[in-house]
Design a protein around this motif. Structure first.
Motif, PDB file in Angstrom:
ATOM      1  N   LEU A  53       0.873  -1.228  -0.025  1.00 48.41           N
ATOM      2  CA  LEU A  53      -0.127  -0.088   0.100  1.00 48.41           C
ATOM      3  C   LEU A  53       0.795   1.181  -0.072  1.00 48.41           C
ATOM      4  CD1 LEU A  53      -2.898   1.046   0.199  1.00 48.41           C
ATOM      5  CD2 LEU A  53      -2.978   0.993   2.570  1.00 48.41           C
ATOM      6  N   ARG A  54       1.915   1.258   0.792  1.00 48.76           N
ATOM      7  CA  ARG A  54       2.958   2.305   0.808  1.00 48.76           C
ATOM      8  C   ARG A  54       3.444   2.589  -0.385  1.00 48.76           C
ATOM      9  NH1 ARG A  54       4.235   5.459   4.957  1.00 48.76           N
ATOM     10  NH2 ARG A  54       6.325   5.784   4.218  1.00 48.76           N
ATOM     11  N   ILE A  55       3.950   1.416  -1.083  1.00 49.18           N
ATOM     12  CA  ILE A  55       4.753   1.569  -2.283  1.00 49.18           C
ATOM     13  C   ILE A  55       3.859   2.164  -3.433  1.00 49.18           C
ATOM     14  CG2 ILE A  55       6.123   0.149  -4.128  1.00 49.18           C
ATOM     15  CD1 ILE A  55       7.054  -1.737  -1.710  1.00 49.18           C
ATOM     16  N   ILE A  56       2.650   1.524  -3.430  1.00 47.02           N
ATOM     17  CA  ILE A  56       1.840   1.962  -4.670  1.00 47.02           C
ATOM     18  C   ILE A  56       1.117   3.244  -4.443  1.00 47.02           C
ATOM     19  CG2 ILE A  56      -0.606   1.346  -5.409  1.00 47.02           C
ATOM     20  CD1 ILE A  56       0.292  -1.526  -5.138  1.00 47.02           C
ATOM     21  N   THR A  57       1.120   3.766  -3.484  1.00 45.41           N
ATOM     22  CA  THR A  57       0.435   5.030  -2.992  1.00 45.41           C
ATOM     23  C   THR A  57       1.649   6.057  -3.433  1.00 45.41           C
ATOM     24  OG1 THR A  57      -0.701   4.494  -1.278  1.00 45.41           O
ATOM     25  CG2 THR A  57       0.105   6.554  -1.140  1.00 45.41           C
ATOM     26  N   GLN A  58       3.037   5.716  -3.007  1.00 48.85           N
ATOM     27  CA  GLN A  58       3.996   6.866  -3.659  1.00 48.85           C
ATOM     28  C   GLN A  58       4.259   6.754  -5.022  1.00 48.85           C
ATOM     29  OE1 GLN A  58       7.259   6.865  -0.259  1.00 48.85           O
ATOM     30  NE2 GLN A  58       6.204   5.075   0.116  1.00 48.85           N
ATOM     31  N   VAL A  59       4.232   5.558  -5.549  1.00 49.92           N
ATOM     32  CA  VAL A  59       4.406   5.222  -7.106  1.00 49.92           C
ATOM     33  C   VAL A  59       3.456   6.195  -7.901  1.00 49.92           C
ATOM     34  CG1 VAL A  59       4.583   3.923  -8.967  1.00 49.92           C
ATOM     35  CG2 VAL A  59       5.833   3.442  -7.038  1.00 49.92           C
ATOM     36  N   SER A  60       2.194   5.776  -7.419  1.00 45.80           N
ATOM     37  CA  SER A  60       0.997   6.442  -8.169  1.00 45.80           C
ATOM     38  C   SER A  60       0.996   7.926  -8.110  1.00 45.80           C
ATOM     39  CB  SER A  60      -0.311   6.018  -7.532  1.00 45.80           C
ATOM     40  OG  SER A  60      -0.312   4.474  -7.770  1.00 45.80           O
ATOM     41  N   GLY A  61       1.325   8.376  -6.474  1.00 46.61           N
ATOM     42  CA  GLY A  61       1.387   9.838  -6.092  1.00 46.61           C
ATOM     43  C   GLY A  61       2.462  10.631  -7.046  1.00 46.61           C
ATOM     44  N   ARG A  62       3.413   9.717  -7.729  1.00 45.53           N
ATOM     45  CA  ARG A  62       4.531  10.686  -8.331  1.00 45.53           C
ATOM     46  C   ARG A  62       3.837  11.058  -9.514  1.00 45.53           C
ATOM     47  NH1 ARG A  62       7.022  12.671 -11.224  1.00 45.53           N
ATOM     48  NH2 ARG A  62       9.140  12.866 -11.761  1.00 45.53           N
ATOM     49  N   LEU A  63       3.147  10.222 -10.082  1.00 49.23           N
ATOM     50  CA  LEU A  63       2.452  10.573 -11.420  1.00 49.23           C
ATOM     51  C   LEU A  63       1.208  11.629 -11.122  1.00 49.23           C
ATOM     52  CD1 LEU A  63       3.988   8.061 -12.502  1.00 49.23           C
ATOM     53  CD2 LEU A  63       2.299   7.962 -14.133  1.00 49.23           C
ATOM     54  N   PHE A  64       0.674  11.160  -9.953  1.00 45.24           N
ATOM     55  CA  PHE A  64      -0.570  12.206  -9.941  1.00 45.24           C
ATOM     56  C   PHE A  64      -0.163  13.604  -9.300  1.00 45.24           C
ATOM     57  CE2 PHE A  64      -3.224   8.075  -8.918  1.00 45.24           C
ATOM     58  CZ  PHE A  64      -3.178   7.758  -9.978  1.00 45.24           C
ATOM     59  N   VAL A  65       0.644  13.544  -8.360  1.00 46.82           N
ATOM     60  CA  VAL A  65       0.648  15.195  -7.564  1.00 46.82           C
ATOM     61  C   VAL A  65       2.295  15.504  -7.976  1.00 46.82           C
ATOM     62  CG1 VAL A  65      -0.933  14.905  -6.292  1.00 46.82           C
ATOM     63  CG2 VAL A  65       1.370  13.993  -5.431  1.00 46.82           C
ATOM     64  N   GLY A  66       3.000  14.643  -8.484  1.00 49.29           N
ATOM     65  CA  GLY A  66       4.633  15.031  -8.717  1.00 49.29           C
ATOM     66  C   GLY A  66       5.408  14.738  -7.627  1.00 49.29           C
ATOM     67  N   PRO A  67       6.800  15.177  -7.785  1.00 48.28           N
ATOM     68  CA  PRO A  67       7.796  14.673  -6.450  1.00 48.28           C
ATOM     69  C   PRO A  67       7.671  15.714  -5.430  1.00 48.28           C
ATOM     70  CG  PRO A  67       8.567  15.812  -8.569  1.00 48.28           C
ATOM     71  CD  PRO A  67       7.428  15.649  -8.707  1.00 48.28           C
ATOM     72  N   GLU A  68       7.070  16.747  -5.548  1.00 49.34           N
ATOM     73  CA  GLU A  68       6.953  17.560  -4.382  1.00 49.34           C
ATOM     74  C   GLU A  68       6.235  16.814  -2.986  1.00 49.34           C
ATOM     75  OE1 GLU A  68       5.888  20.624  -7.846  1.00 49.34           O
ATOM     76  OE2 GLU A  68       5.595  18.319  -7.401  1.00 49.34           O
ATOM     77  N   LEU A  69       5.218  15.976  -3.448  1.00 48.47           N
ATOM     78  CA  LEU A  69       4.380  15.551  -2.311  1.00 48.47           C
ATOM     79  C   LEU A  69       4.564  13.924  -2.334  1.00 48.47           C
ATOM     80  CD1 LEU A  69       1.222  17.829  -2.580  1.00 48.47           C
ATOM     81  CD2 LEU A  69       3.049  17.861  -1.093  1.00 48.47           C
ATOM     82  N   SER A  70       4.719  13.358  -3.444  1.00 49.43           N
ATOM     83  CA  SER A  70       4.508  11.984  -3.528  1.00 49.43           C
ATOM     84  C   SER A  70       5.204  10.928  -2.242  1.00 49.43           C
ATOM     85  CB  SER A  70       4.800  11.360  -4.947  1.00 49.43           C
ATOM     86  OG  SER A  70       6.463  11.490  -4.954  1.00 49.43           O
ATOM     87  N   ARG A  71       6.335  11.510  -1.703  1.00 54.52           N
ATOM     88  CA  ARG A  71       6.858  10.970  -0.715  1.00 54.52           C
ATOM     89  C   ARG A  71       6.580  11.627   0.732  1.00 54.52           C
ATOM     90  NH1 ARG A  71      12.345   7.842  -2.834  1.00 54.52           N
ATOM     91  NH2 ARG A  71      11.559   7.222  -4.808  1.00 54.52           N
ATOM     92  N   ASN A  72       5.941  12.749   0.663  1.00 52.94           N
ATOM     93  CA  ASN A  72       5.556  13.306   1.929  1.00 52.94           C
ATOM     94  C   ASN A  72       4.652  12.506   2.790  1.00 52.94           C
ATOM     95  OD1 ASN A  72       3.557  15.163   3.343  1.00 52.94           O
ATOM     96  ND2 ASN A  72       5.377  16.800   2.939  1.00 52.94           N
ATOM     97  N   GLU A  73       4.930  12.382   3.938  1.00 55.68           N
ATOM     98  CA  GLU A  73       4.125  11.507   4.956  1.00 55.68           C
ATOM     99  C   GLU A  73       2.724  11.902   5.097  1.00 55.68           C
ATOM    100  OE1 GLU A  73       4.824   8.520   6.039  1.00 55.68           O
ATOM    101  OE2 GLU A  73       6.604   8.364   5.175  1.00 55.68           O
ATOM    102  N   THR A  74       2.629  13.298   5.030  1.00 55.92           N
ATOM    103  CA  THR A  74       1.247  13.732   4.981  1.00 55.92           C
ATOM    104  C   THR A  74       0.367  13.264   4.136  1.00 55.92           C
ATOM    105  OG1 THR A  74       2.169  15.773   6.305  1.00 55.92           O
ATOM    106  CG2 THR A  74      -0.234  15.784   5.724  1.00 55.92           C
TER     107      THR A  74
END
Length: 513
Positions: free
Chosen positions: A177-198
């Motif tokens: 879940l954490r991996i997919i959230t961050q990989v998807s987030g990289r495409l959805f919101v960009g590097p600014e937020l994708s690995r942000n814990e919030t």
């Protein structure tokens, strides 16, 4: 007064006749619909009345769908569900004609809204800009974005599951879940937020809160829902989460819009958030213009479905040790032929991996039924059977998956089932079977991603993401079930849903061979 009374009295027969005509005009079509509806047989009558059948459905509907499919294979049947509307299950042979009906007759959006209880959850299941972005931007962009997705997957695997010479036990659900959230987030919101814990917390828990809210509503009897739902803690938590997400995403959206409006000359971000900002002017509906709601919609669809599919695949992989070597050999050979990169061409060439994933979804479909549509206008099937307005129609996907006339030995997990089908066909037939038996294919026998013009548009991104996740895992890790467990973990089933058990652990270590 007396004259008026006399006038009314004299016209009573006319008034009464008019009332009867109006009543008949209102009631007769509804009575006709009821007759048509109750002429369709019901599965599970032996269980008891409507409420007992509904509870049986909520406890797990697999048996009901299988029984109905076997008993009424070529005809429609009714099934008692948690929906407020009646549900008619249709044979898959009618899918070609059903898919040709317009949305004004058969509505996927209305069916999803009812299924997800959006009336109470206050979420938006149809956002016009989303399919536009996925089909026009995301899918064509995968050719150039696949290397970046692969790097994200590789890095995040090492972060979440640090390579170790010793076997280490991890909760598969939490890590994936954490991996997919961050990989998807990289495409959805960009590097600014994708690995942000919030952001990670918001993305993960919004999805969970939606599902908890849906289940809580469905467990409540329909007549109680308008009065009691708003007081439920699951619903209050969901409303709070939506407000938090809006507040969290707003600053980045403002920054991106400001950067764009000031004529930024640097390299433009290449992600869904930027594509959304650029495309919003073309869409005048309020939801498409609400960037936070769009992102939440993307997050829910991507994280929920992709994580479930990946978990099913990992559980099957851990329980099929003899197949790990087969997959590893194919992936290594394909990468050697493609400069070591998970390119689109390389992913297409991983036929055994593709078959493994398709067989995983055949055995473990996320939902028992597919092609759920709300009937807005009555229509007739080609056999003459009339389907009344107000009902929901669907196709029994899980029963199709286990039909021995379609899939020989359907209870047996065969990871190479679909490569064998293609290999056994020759010439043009082989090409045809290859197209029909891919992981992302949609047809009457493959309903995981839907059917027709509303088939899941994001399945190509999800397939690439899952293939890379499994590919990097197989290349760099050994994986197995925990000590003392020899069989694949069974899925948990609730109503029409089937999900891999999120409480189970798997063992990982750095690859030794």
């Amino acid at each position: 007064m007396a004259q008026a009374l006399e006038l009314i009295t004299g016209r009573l027969p006319v008034i009464a006749a008019a009332i009867l005509v109006c009543a008949a005009a209102y009631l007769l079509p509804r009575l006709a619909n009821l007759v048509r509806l109750y002429n369709i047989p019901v599965v599970g009558k032996e269980i008891g009345g409507e409420e007992k059948r509904r509870n049986a459905y909520l406890a797990g509907a697999r048996k009901l769908y299988n029984d109905g499919y076997k008993k009424f294979k070529d005809t429609a049947f009714r099934i008692s569900t948690s929906r407020t509307s009646s549900v008619i299950v249709l044979p898959p042979k009618y899918l070609p004609e059903l898919s040709k009906l317009p949305d004004t007759v058969l509505s996927m959006t209305a069916a999803v809204d009812e299924s997800m209880e959006t009336k109470y959850l206050k979420i938006d299941t149809y956002i016009p800009v989303v399919p536009h972005l996925i089909t026009r931007q995301l899918t064509p962009a995968l050719i150039r974005l696949n290397p970046m997705i692969s790097r994200e997957v590789s890095e995040l695997l090492k972060i979440e599951i640090p390579p170790s010479d010793d076997w280490k036990e991890y909760n598969a659900h939490d890590k994936l879940l954490r991996i997919i959230t961050q990989v998807s987030g990289r495409l959805f919101v960009g590097p600014e937020l994708s690995r942000n814990e919030t952001y990670i917390d918001t993305a993960i828990n919004y999805t969970m809160d939606v599902m908890k809210g849906q289940r809580a509503v469905q467990k409540m009897r329909p007549w109680k829902r308008p009065f009691m739902v708003s007081k439920m803690p699951e619903i209050k938590n969901l409303y709070k989460r939506i407000d938090e997400a809006d507040a969290f995403l707003a600053p980045l959206v403002t920054l991106r819009k400001k950067m764009t409006s000031e004529g930024f000359e640097g390299e433009r971000p290449d992600d869904m958030l930027q594509w959304l900002i650029d495309a919003q002017e073309k869409f005048d509906d309020p939801v498409s213009r609400d960037t936070a709601k769009v992102q939440l919609g993307l997050t829910f669809a991507a994280i929920h479905t992709t994580t479930l599919t990946a978990m099913n695949a990992f559980y099957n992989l851990a329980a099929s040790q003899e197949f790990v070597g087969v997959l590893r050999q194919e992936i290594e050979q394909v990468l050697a032929d493609n400069d070591g990169l998970f390119t689109s061409r390389a992913l297409q060439a991983m036929k055994k991996l593709d078959s493994f994933l398709k067989e995983t979804l055949r055995m473990n479909p996320a939902t028992m039924a597919a092609f759920q549509r709300k009937v807005l206008q009555p229509f007739s099937l080609t056999n003459g059977q009339q389907i009344p307005a107000g009902v929901t129609v669907e196709v029994p996907a899980v029963a199709v998956n286990f039909d021995p006339t379609i899939f020989p030995e359907p209870e047996r997990f065969d990871p190479l089932r679909f490569t064998k089908v293609v290999e056994q066909a020759a010439g043009s037939e082989g090409t045809k079977f290859a197209a029909l038996n891919q992981f992302v294919s949609v047809n009457q026998n493959s309903l995981t991603f839907g059917y027709g013009r509303h088939a899941c548009p994001g399945r190509f991104f999800a397939a690439n993401e899952i293939k890379m996740l499994i590919g990097h895992t197989v290349l760099h890790y050994d994986i197995k079930l925990v000590d003392g467990v020899s069989d694949r973990y069974p899925n948990l089933e609730f109503a029409h849903m089937s999900i891999p058990d999120p409480s189970k652990n798997l063992l990982f270590r750095k690859r030794t061979t």
